[in-house]
Design an enzyme around this catalytic site. Structure first.
Site, PDB file in Angstrom:
ATOM      1  N   CYS A 285      38.132  59.951  36.599  1.00  0.00           N
ATOM      2  CA  CYS A 285      37.427  59.297  37.711  1.00  0.00           C
ATOM      3  C   CYS A 285      36.080  59.977  37.929  1.00  0.00           C
ATOM      4  CB  CYS A 285      38.266  59.361  38.975  1.00  0.00           C
ATOM      5  SG  CYS A 285      38.811  61.020  39.367  1.00  0.00           S
TER       6      CYS A 285
HETATM    7  P1  NAD Z   1      44.980  50.779  38.413  1.00  0.00           P
HETATM    8  O1  NAD Z   1      44.405  50.571  39.758  1.00  0.00           O
HETATM    9  O2  NAD Z   1      45.129  49.612  37.517  1.00  0.00           O
HETATM   10  O3  NAD Z   1      46.452  51.436  38.511  1.00  0.00           O
HETATM   11  C1  NAD Z   1      46.698  52.615  39.252  1.00  0.00           C
HETATM   12  C2  NAD Z   1      48.162  52.608  39.699  1.00  0.00           C
HETATM   13  O4  NAD Z   1      48.372  51.508  40.581  1.00  0.00           O
HETATM   14  C3  NAD Z   1      49.175  52.438  38.569  1.00  0.00           C
HETATM   15  O5  NAD Z   1      50.324  53.175  38.871  1.00  0.00           O
HETATM   16  C4  NAD Z   1      49.453  50.942  38.600  1.00  0.00           C
HETATM   17  O6  NAD Z   1      50.712  50.601  38.061  1.00  0.00           O
HETATM   18  C5  NAD Z   1      49.419  50.678  40.082  1.00  0.00           C
HETATM   19  N1  NAD Z   1      49.068  49.294  40.444  1.00  0.00           N
HETATM   20  C6  NAD Z   1      48.371  48.394  39.716  1.00  0.00           C
HETATM   21  N2  NAD Z   1      48.247  47.243  40.410  1.00  0.00           N
HETATM   22  C7  NAD Z   1      48.862  47.440  41.601  1.00  0.00           C
HETATM   23  C8  NAD Z   1      49.051  46.628  42.756  1.00  0.00           C
HETATM   24  N3  NAD Z   1      48.590  45.378  42.832  1.00  0.00           N
HETATM   25  N4  NAD Z   1      49.711  47.171  43.807  1.00  0.00           N
HETATM   26  C9  NAD Z   1      50.174  48.440  43.766  1.00  0.00           C
HETATM   27  N5  NAD Z   1      50.024  49.242  42.697  1.00  0.00           N
HETATM   28  C10 NAD Z   1      49.364  48.753  41.635  1.00  0.00           C
HETATM   29  O7  NAD Z   1      44.111  51.931  37.745  1.00  0.00           O
HETATM   30  P2  NAD Z   1      44.039  52.337  36.222  1.00  0.00           P
HETATM   31  O8  NAD Z   1      43.085  51.437  35.540  1.00  0.00           O
HETATM   32  O9  NAD Z   1      45.391  52.508  35.673  1.00  0.00           O
HETATM   33  O10 NAD Z   1      43.408  53.813  36.363  1.00  0.00           O
HETATM   34  C11 NAD Z   1      42.090  54.107  36.203  1.00  0.00           C
HETATM   35  C12 NAD Z   1      41.338  54.050  37.509  1.00  0.00           C
HETATM   36  O11 NAD Z   1      41.801  55.065  38.388  1.00  0.00           O
HETATM   37  C13 NAD Z   1      39.865  54.333  37.305  1.00  0.00           C
HETATM   38  O12 NAD Z   1      39.116  53.485  38.125  1.00  0.00           O
HETATM   39  C14 NAD Z   1      39.738  55.780  37.743  1.00  0.00           C
HETATM   40  O13 NAD Z   1      38.430  56.151  38.128  1.00  0.00           O
HETATM   41  C15 NAD Z   1      40.704  55.830  38.885  1.00  0.00           C
HETATM   42  N6  NAD Z   1      41.115  57.206  39.206  1.00  0.00           N
HETATM   43  C16 NAD Z   1      40.677  57.758  40.379  1.00  0.00           C
HETATM   44  C17 NAD Z   1      40.990  59.079  40.685  1.00  0.00           C
HETATM   45  C18 NAD Z   1      40.510  59.723  41.966  1.00  0.00           C
HETATM   46  O14 NAD Z   1      41.067  60.743  42.344  1.00  0.00           O
HETATM   47  N7  NAD Z   1      39.503  59.185  42.630  1.00  0.00           N
HETATM   48  C19 NAD Z   1      41.772  59.825  39.802  1.00  0.00           C
HETATM   49  C20 NAD Z   1      42.221  59.218  38.628  1.00  0.00           C
HETATM   50  C21 NAD Z   1      41.878  57.895  38.342  1.00  0.00           C
END
Ligand code: NAD
Length: 511
Positions: A285
């Site tokens: 992120c």
């Molecule tokens: P994502 O939002 O697709 O998924 C994240 C989590 O949410 C997963 O466990 C997924 O299964 C779940 N999820 C997906 N759709 C959902 C819904 N409708 N309701 C509830 N849960 C749901 O993210 P991703 O693409 O897997 O991860 C990458 C993203 O995460 C990037 O944007 C990255 O920058 C961000 N990130 C942020 C941080 C931070 O601390 N700010 C840290 C790590 C990653």
């Protein structure tokens, strides 16, 4: 042998649902774990189970809960190499970085084991005699924690450790593609002696999680949501929580800028930009989005950066490489879409673009069997380019130039994220002007945009989050609520603001 892993609720395995295969992204023919994905009812059941277990857990004295956190830290430390190897195998994070990620859990436990003996409230003077005022930190109840898989163990621990220490029960829903790492971490937490039901692991896909969470919020069995993931899903989770008058902890994406001033140490800036842009294959992120470099050093910076990127080691993440494969097929597909945002006014200065294959190799490396991609540096990005405005989770960095610091700040703030940023300069005045003008929650000076420490507040603003902060003492406000108490022992009804003694000054007095 491939293991099958299932959700664990109240200490018992909950084995329903369809199977998902978590695959090694460096060896796509190797299945790391078969994961049974739960249905929405399993998620809401887990929340009910957690709510029942939480009452007893909250009654365990905080210093004793702190000892459990200490044990978790010791267990993670003793299993560090195995856990890091699993992380490397499951998501392709280079081993050195995976080991650092595991270390961060130990650091987090080190910090919070002592918090068990603090968790201070206050005694506050009353405006009336024979009356005492106090504040107490009260656990929120059940925390539902949903996490991304790019930091499959450290980022969850940022939630789990303080939430449990504060007397909450937790339902944790990790990313499907990082389920084996999550399951291993769950087992380490359980081995520390957490009572059944205090920590529950639900393996589910996103849509199922949303539905289960909707039910649990309506049933009143979730009192805090911690969500780390994309801005898009974070917005939906935030809306859902808002309907239930809850303020979630939202930790979302980033488009993290690095500003290189004319007086910067250019080699240091290049080293920082290399690690920030391409460590974890650009899938943090806090990964570097755009280098905003002063026009007087733009050409020289770019020359050195392109040279450093060309020399960087890319390959099997169990070896000493800067960059391994992408996390999973879904991320590779999405990354290929981002590559389509490169336009004719851009100049790619890093060489080949796209998947590394026998037809499109990187030197001798053909990327066989894995989701390997060429690292890409794109010069000439413009403020209205998607490449400039959107998070591009993957190994791609944009470059643009500026003439005044104010112009650099305007460019740095333009995408509207606000997670992390960096400035390279040797002038203290530029450092402070930059800090004041930038909208990011985290500012690095002469350091990469990545690299959080476990006792500094972590979190973003704007499209990167709702202002919540993790880590250190600041996260305590996410997992406790302040309760105030007044205790009148005067034996009569003393009315606040009305029965207050007055000392009359002579305000006409002059020397
Ligand atoms: P994502 O939002 O697709 O998924 C994240 C989590 O949410 C997963 O466990 C997924 O299964 C779940 N999820 C997906 N759709 C959902 C819904 N409708 N309701 C509830 N849960 C749901 O993210 P991703 O693409 O897997 O991860 C990458 C993203 O995460 C990037 O944007 C990255 O920058 C961000 N990130 C942020 C941080 C931070 O601390 N700010 C840290 C790590 C990653």
């Amino acid at each position: 042998m491939t293991s099958e892993i299932v959700s664990v609720i109240g200490g018992k395995e909950a084995s329903n649902g369809v199977t998902y295969e978590s695959v090694d992204p460096a060896h796509l023919d190797e299945v790391v774990a078969r994961v049974r994905l739960a249905d929405p009812a399993t998620f809401s059941t887990a929340c009910r189970t957690a709510a029942a277990a939480q009452r007893e857990w909250a009654r365990v004295p905080a210093p004793v809960r702190g000892r459990v956190i200490a044990s978790i830290g010791r267990l993670v430390e003793a299993n560090a190499a195995d856990l890091a190897r699993l992380v490397t195998r499951e998501i392709g994070k280079p081993y050195a970085e995976a080991l650092g990620e595991v270390r961060e859990i130990v650091d987090t436990c080190d910090f919070f084991l002592g918090e068990g003996r603090r968790l201070y409230g206050q005694t506050v003077p009353s405006e009336m005699p024979d009356k005492n005022l106090f504040t107490f930190r009260v656990p929120v109840g059940v925390a539902a924690v949903i996490t991304a898989g790019n930091f499959p163990v450290a980022v969850p621990a940022w939630y789990l450790v303080p939430a449990l220490l504060c007397g909450n029960a937790v339902v944790w829903k990790p990313a499907e593609y990082a389920a084996a790492s999550a399951h291993a971490l769950y087992r380490l937490f359980a081995a520390a002696g957490l009572p059944d039901g205090v920590l529950n692991l639900v393996l589910a896909d996103g849509a199922t999680t949303f539905e289960g969470l909707e039910t649990a919020l309506a049933e009143g069995t979730v009192h805090k949501v911690g969500f780390t993931g994309s801005t898009e899903v974070g917005r939906a989770v935030g809306e859902l929580c808002g309907r239930h008058l809850q303020s979630p902890c939202l930790e979302l994406g980033g488009k993290n800028p690095m500003v290189v001033m004319p007086d910067a140490d250019l080699d240091l800036a290049v080293e920082g930009a290399l690690f920030a842009g391409f460590g974890t294959a650009g899938q943090r992120c806090t990964s570097l989005g755009t280098v905003i470099v002063h026009e007087s050093v733009h050409d020289e910076f770019l020359r050195r950066y392109a040279r450093a990127v060309a020399a960087a080691a890319i390959g099997d993440p169990s070896g000493e490489v800067l960059c391994g494969p992408l996390l999973e097929r879904r991320f590779a597909d999405r990354y290929e879409e981002y590559l389509g945002w490169i336009q004719s006014h851009h100049t790619v200065v890093s060489g080949p673009v796209g998947r590394i294959t026998a037809e499109n190799p990187r030197g001798d490396f053909t990327g066989e069997g894995g989701l390997y991609y060429h690292p890409v540096v794109v010069d000439g990005v413009r403020p209205d380019d998607r490449l400039f405005l959107e998070e591009t989770f993957g190994p791609i960095v944009g470059v643009t130039s500026f003439s005044t610091l104010q112009e650099a700040l305007d460019l740095a703030n333009l995408p509207g994220y606000g997670l992390s940023c960096a400035v390279y300069t040797t002038d203290p005045a530029s450092v402070f002007r930059f800090r004041e003008g930038i909208g990011a929650g985290m500012v690095s000076v002469n350091n990469s945009t990545s690299g959080a420490e476990a006792h500094l507040p972590f979190g973003g603003n704007g499209r990167s989050g709702n202002g919540s902060r993790q880590s250190g003492m600041w996260v305590l406000d996410q997992f406790t609520r302040w309760q105030s108490m007044n205790w009148d022992h005067s034996g009569r009804l003393q009315k606040a603001q009305m029965d207050v003694a007055e000392i009359v000054p002579d305000l006409d007095f002059r020397l």
